[in-house]
Design a protein around this motif. Structure first.
Motif, short mmCIF file in Angstrom:
data_model
loop_
_atom_site.label_atom_id
_atom_site.label_comp_id
_atom_site.label_asym_id
_atom_site.label_seq_id
_atom_site.Cartn_x
_atom_site.Cartn_y
_atom_site.Cartn_z
N TRP A 144 -26.36 -12.97 -24.01
CA TRP A 144 -25.17 -12.14 -23.80
C TRP A 144 -25.05 -11.07 -24.89
N ALA A 146 -22.42 -8.08 -26.46
CA ALA A 146 -21.07 -7.53 -26.50
C ALA A 146 -21.12 -6.04 -26.15
N ALA A 152 -23.76 -12.02 -28.63
CA ALA A 152 -22.48 -12.71 -28.72
C ALA A 152 -22.57 -14.04 -27.98
N ASN A 159 -16.28 -13.90 -23.04
CA ASN A 159 -16.53 -12.47 -23.13
C ASN A 159 -16.01 -11.66 -21.94
N ASP A 204 -10.16 -7.09 -27.11
CA ASP A 204 -11.49 -7.12 -27.71
C ASP A 204 -11.50 -7.87 -29.03
N VAL A 207 -11.43 -11.63 -28.34
CA VAL A 207 -12.75 -12.08 -27.92
C VAL A 207 -13.70 -12.14 -29.10
N SER A 208 -13.69 -11.11 -29.93
CA SER A 208 -14.59 -11.06 -31.08
C SER A 208 -14.32 -12.20 -32.05
N THR A 211 -15.66 -15.52 -30.44
CA THR A 211 -17.12 -15.62 -30.36
C THR A 211 -17.72 -15.80 -31.75
#
Length: 288
Positions: A144, A146, A152, A159, A204, A207-208, A211
């Protein structure tokens, strides 16, 4: 349904209620006392739970239909998806769901050897961490990327699925509450408006953060993260293609490759009017 006044009866094939929350999610992510408390709260409302009962086996489907006004099937997604490649059905190649279920049922104890997990989504990274905790030398392969192009972890869920959707939903609910409930609570706004760009930026960041948190868990538990795509080869070999190509050997392989959106032939994704789940989370303006 019980709150609406209906008499509710649950048939569960397993020895305990909870489904994949009990047999798929490890205790460190969902403590069993919390799960049991939630289940008991539902039972205390008057819901009857019949364990070790398979509809169509232990009780005929005809009897279920006769004794109830409606039947809801909620059998879950407890079957993992094998890779559509030769060798994926080998004895040492199992799905992430099967691995986690075996552990949570007590059928899998401490072991030795090397494990490669193909897929870094919720099933994959959870299986990798638990595998390392059991004593396996563990690596997780996932390709995957990003939006920045950087590798990520987290798969579709973190994601481009559950997590970003919930982040946007929470922001939308804040807006709706301010608009609809604010005046009644003494909150006045000169001009309430929605600015999509900061909302997307917040999504975002959520999510960041999550992860990166998985990468931290990998490091803490000794899981090796290998960005790339895994390919099964003979003699317990896995070819990994990414920034560089390499091969690793593993006594056991856990397949947790996840899912991809289905592109309909008569209505293909165009990135504008017809988008997949990831595209729906990346709009530059509010759809009308």
């Amino acid at each position: 349904l019980r709150r609406m006044g209906h008499a509710v009866e649950i048939h569960e094939a397993g020895p305990y209620a909870g489904g994949m929350m009990r047999f798929g999610i490890p205790k460190y992510r969902l403590p069993r006392d919390v799960l049991d408390a939630e289940i008991n709260r539902i039972i205390d409302m008057g819901v009857e739970v019949k364990l070790k009962t398979r509809v169509g086996v232990d009780v005929p489907m005809q009897d279920v239909e006769k004794q109830h006004d409606a039947v809801l099937f909620a059998i879950g997604c407890k079957s993992g998806r094998a890779l559509p490649v030769p060798g994926a059905d080998a004895p040492n190649c199992i799905t992430g769901v099967a691995f986690l279920e075996a552990f949570n049922q007590g059928r899998l104890k401490a072991v030795s050897g090397r494990v490669v997990v193909i897929g870094g989504g919720p099933a994959g990274y959870t299986a990798a961490i638990r595998s390392a905790q059991l004593g396996f030398k563990t690596a997780c392969v996932d390709d995957w990327r990003a939006a920045s192009g950087e590798p990520a972890l987290g798969g579709t869920c973190l994601n481009a699925g559950c997590i970003p959707s919930k982040a946007l939903l929470e922001s939308s609910e804040f807006y709706a509450q301010a608009r609809d409930q604010g005046p009644g609570r003494g909150l006045k706004f000169t001009q309430l408006s929605l600015d999509l760009a900061p909302m997307m930026a917040h999504k975002d960041k959520v999510v960041s953060d999550l992860t990166r948190g998985i990468a931290t868990l990998f490091k803490a538990n000794g899981v090796t993260w290998i960005p790339g795509r895994g390919k099964l080869l003979p003699k317990n070999q896995i070819e990994i293609t990414g920034a560089t190509a390499t091969q690793v050997e593993a006594e056991h392989v856990i397949l947790a490759s996840g899912s991809t959106p289905v592109n309909f032939k008569n209505a293909p994704f165009d990135g504008q009017r017809i988008v997949d789940s990831q595209g729906a989370l990346e709009f530059k303006e509010v759809p009308r």
